[in-house]
Design a protein around this motif. Structure first.
Motif, PDB file in Angstrom:
ATOM      1  N   CYS A  21      17.179 -56.277  -8.668  1.00  0.00           N
ATOM      2  CA  CYS A  21      16.852 -54.426  -7.263  1.00  0.00           C
ATOM      3  C   CYS A  21      17.340 -55.843  -6.362  1.00  0.00           C
ATOM      4  N   ASN A  78      15.229 -51.835 -17.619  1.00  0.00           N
ATOM      5  CA  ASN A  78      15.035 -50.692 -17.832  1.00  0.00           C
ATOM      6  C   ASN A  78      15.614 -49.599 -16.058  1.00  0.00           C
ATOM      7  N   ASP A  79      15.789 -48.488 -16.352  1.00  0.00           N
ATOM      8  CA  ASP A  79      16.048 -47.744 -15.724  1.00  0.00           C
ATOM      9  C   ASP A  79      16.131 -48.515 -14.177  1.00  0.00           C
ATOM     10  N   ILE A 119      19.813 -47.765 -11.060  1.00  0.00           N
ATOM     11  CA  ILE A 119      20.401 -46.888 -10.876  1.00  0.00           C
ATOM     12  C   ILE A 119      21.648 -48.258  -9.641  1.00  0.00           C
ATOM     13  N   HIS A 146      16.092 -50.183  -8.412  1.00  0.00           N
ATOM     14  CA  HIS A 146      14.671 -49.723  -9.491  1.00  0.00           C
ATOM     15  C   HIS A 146      15.039 -48.508  -9.358  1.00  0.00           C
ATOM     16  N   ALA A 147      14.334 -47.521 -10.558  1.00  0.00           N
ATOM     17  CA  ALA A 147      14.627 -46.334  -9.443  1.00  0.00           C
ATOM     18  C   ALA A 147      13.613 -45.954  -8.923  1.00  0.00           C
ATOM     19  N   SER A 148      12.229 -46.376  -9.069  1.00  0.00           N
ATOM     20  CA  SER A 148      10.902 -46.489  -8.808  1.00  0.00           C
ATOM     21  C   SER A 148      11.236 -47.089  -6.996  1.00  0.00           C
ATOM     22  N   GLU A 171       9.957 -40.959  -4.208  1.00  0.00           N
ATOM     23  CA  GLU A 171      10.716 -41.710  -5.008  1.00  0.00           C
ATOM     24  C   GLU A 171      12.378 -40.357  -4.825  1.00  0.00           C
ATOM     25  N   SER A 206      15.097 -40.898  -7.202  1.00  0.00           N
ATOM     26  CA  SER A 206      15.741 -40.968  -8.591  1.00  0.00           C
ATOM     27  C   SER A 206      16.010 -39.892  -9.404  1.00  0.00           C
ATOM     28  N   ASN A 207      14.505 -38.727  -8.978  1.00  0.00           N
ATOM     29  CA  ASN A 207      15.575 -37.656  -9.925  1.00  0.00           C
ATOM     30  C   ASN A 207      15.371 -36.213  -9.223  1.00  0.00           C
TER      31      ASN A 207
END
Length: 566
Positions: free
Chosen positions: A401, A410-411, A413, A421-423, A433, A435-436
């Motif tokens: 990251c 995992n996860d 981007i 990291h997505a987090s 956050e 990511s979504n």
């Protein structure tokens, strides 16, 4: 005087001639069938090349198929019914060599018994019994279909019916010619093998052997006077001999079954001259008195079977072959044995080999590039033609990251070709956050939409709120001023001016322009003009008054000066 077998054959021939007068398309007609439809149905059960057609049919591919069918049955009959078995007169060797009338009489009685009690013709009839079983294949024969029936002389059981293709000799498994068979021990035989069950048959002259003395091989028998070399005609009765391999290659499998395809005898000299193998090493014939060592259809003398490199004797020893050459175990290993791709050493017998990407490794040589620990049965990965264990691969090549520098498992981007990291991928301002949810970028830094609007979006001059295009509201600009479309209204009458004409006026006199619709602007401008006219008049009157005062003052000053001078 004619024998019973000759009379039977003549009766069969006459019956076939009468049937052929009715139906001229076939060379022979099966017994029991005279109807043209039944005949066509019967021969339709055979392959096209086995149908004895005299005339080419419209659906036939060539005329040769009809000729081959006629020849097939004629040749089959000649093989299954040797001429020498029909009558004593057709046995020239027997008549010339046997003086014992008892043996000749015995053969006549055997032929007579065959003709009277064993020889018969299968009758073709429609099946009238439900679930009728074929005596050959043990499968059910469909009701009303044609089958061959042996009425009296075969099988003590009730099963005496055959499919037309299943009516075969029990010994050679050959189709019985013209459905003629001989019965022995409740089984059908062709006439040739029926007689061979009773008497031996000479492989040379094809006559039955009535003599007490004859030559017997594992599969063949000969008259004493016929057991000669096929090349030099030398008698082999008391001499060593060899048998040639059969080279008969008939096109039809049925013919092969009945032909005498065993080897033919020859003396040792003729065998070595014509049939002995040639040594691969010395190129000399291998005689029958020496061992013939063979491998992959190649032959050697025992003394010539040596290693191609070191000439070591290989008889009864392990060896290897490569490119038409033979090698001892050591030379083969040194030249062709697989080697480890890491240390280039030969694999010892029984040593474990690891195969990876068509390359072989010793178990101890298949190591991680970084930690140099053998992989063994652990998982591994490949990078740049090098092998790494899972832990080393993560430490060296795993994606990390860009914010926390930890490995992304995992996860993960991608943002501007950088891993996150997505987090860890959050808004710079509020740390939400991203990511979504939708987000925007400013100076290569991510922001949520709300923070991006609050920080960088233009503000409406009326409501002071950010103008964001995604909200569905349009922005209207004039000079350095910006408005929401819904906020762009006349200051006096609050009429929305989007897409309409407007007039910017500084009505308050504070240096800030306000937006007015055209009617309101006309009223304001008219008021301003009237006010300006009034102010101009007042200013003009004031100027005139000031001029009059100045003039009066000057006159007073002049009078004063005149008085002073007096």
């Amino acid at each position: 005087m004619m024998s019973s077998s000759s009379i039977l054959f003549d009766d069969v021939y006459q019956q076939q001639q009468q049937q052929q007068q009715i139906i001229q398309r076939y060379d022979w007609i099966p017994a029991g069938v005279t109807d043209e439809i039944m005949i066509d149905e019967y021969f339709a059960m055979f392959p096209e090349n086995k149908r004895p057609l005299l005339v080419k049919q419209p659906n036939q591919t060539s005329s040769s198929s009809s000729d081959s069918g006629v020849l097939y049955w004629k040749k089959l009959f000649q093989q299954q019914f040797p001429v020498c078995d029909t009558t004593i007169k057709n046995c020239p060797h027997l008549m010339a060599t046997i003086n014992d009338r008892k043996k000749i009489r015995l053969l006549e009685l055997i032929m007579l018994d065959r003709d009277q009690y064993s020889l018969d013709i299968g009758q073709v009839k429609p099946v009238t019994i439900i679930d009728q079983i074929c005596a050959y294949c043990c499968k059910i024969i469909p009701l009303n279909s044609l089958a061959i029936n042996c009425e009296q002389r075969i099988f003590e059981s009730k099963i005496n019916t055959f499919h037309p293709n299943c009516f075969r000799c029990f010994y050679c498994d050959q189709q019985l010619a013209y459905n003629i068979y001989c019965c022995r021990n409740n089984r059908p035989y062709c006439e040739r093998h029926y007689m061979e069950l009773l008497l031996p048959r000479c492989s040379f002259c094809d006559e039955l052997i009535m003599s007490n003395e004859y030559i017997k091989d594992s599969k063949q028998k000969w008259h004493m006077e016929h057991f000669n070399c096929i090349y030099c005609q030398r008698s082999l009765t008391t001499a060593r001999y060899a048998l040639t391999e059969s080279n008969d290659n008939n096109d039809n499998d049925d013919n092969n079954n009945c032909n005498n395809n065993n080897g033919k005898p020859m003396c040792i000299e003729c065998y070595e001259q014509r049939h002995s193998n040639v040594c691969e090493e010395c190129q000399k014939p291998i005689g029958v008195n020496t061992k013939d060592l063979s491998f992959n259809d190649r032959h050697w003398h025992e003394k010539c079977f040596v290693c191609s490199q070191c000439k070591f004797d290989l008889f009864d020893k392990p060896f290897g072959s490569r490119s038409d050459q033979i090698f001892c175990a050591n030379c083969y290993d040194n030249t062709f044995a697989p080697r480890c791709c890491y240390c280039a050493e030969i694999f010892e017998p029984g040593q474990r080999k690891l195969d990876f990407r068509d390359k072989l490794y010793h178990d101890s040589c298949f190591c991680c590039k970084k930690c140099q620990i053998p992989i063994g049965t652990k998982t591994f990965l490949q990078k740049n033609n090098n092998i790494y264990c899972s832990e080393c691969y993560k430490n060296v090549f795993a994606t990390r990251c860009i914010k926390c520098c930890e490995i992304i498992i995992n996860d993960g981007i991608q943002y501007r070709d950088e891993p996150w990291h997505a987090s860890c991928f959050r808004c710079v301002e509020c740390q939400k956050e991203l990511s979504n949810i939708p987000f925007t970028s400013h100076d290569d830094r991510p922001y949520c939409r709300q923070c991006n609007a609050n920080l960088f979006a233009p503000k409406c001059d009326i409501c002071k709120q950010p103008i964001i295009g995604s909200t569905g509201r349009k922005m209207i600009t004039h000079g350095n001023h910006k408005w929401h479309q819904s906020c762009f209204k006349c200051k006096d009458c609050s009429t929305e001016l989007g897409g309409k004409g407007f007039v910017p006026l500084d009505n308050d006199g504070n240096g800030e322009e306000n937006i007015y619709c055209t009617p309101c602007a006309q009223v304001i401008i008219a008021k301003q003009w009237t006010k300006q006219s009034t102010q101009n008049q007042q200013s003009k009157q004031q100027q005139q008054e000031e001029q009059q005062q100045d003039q009066h003052q000057q006159e007073q000053e002049q009078d004063q000066q005149s008085d002073d001078s007096v």
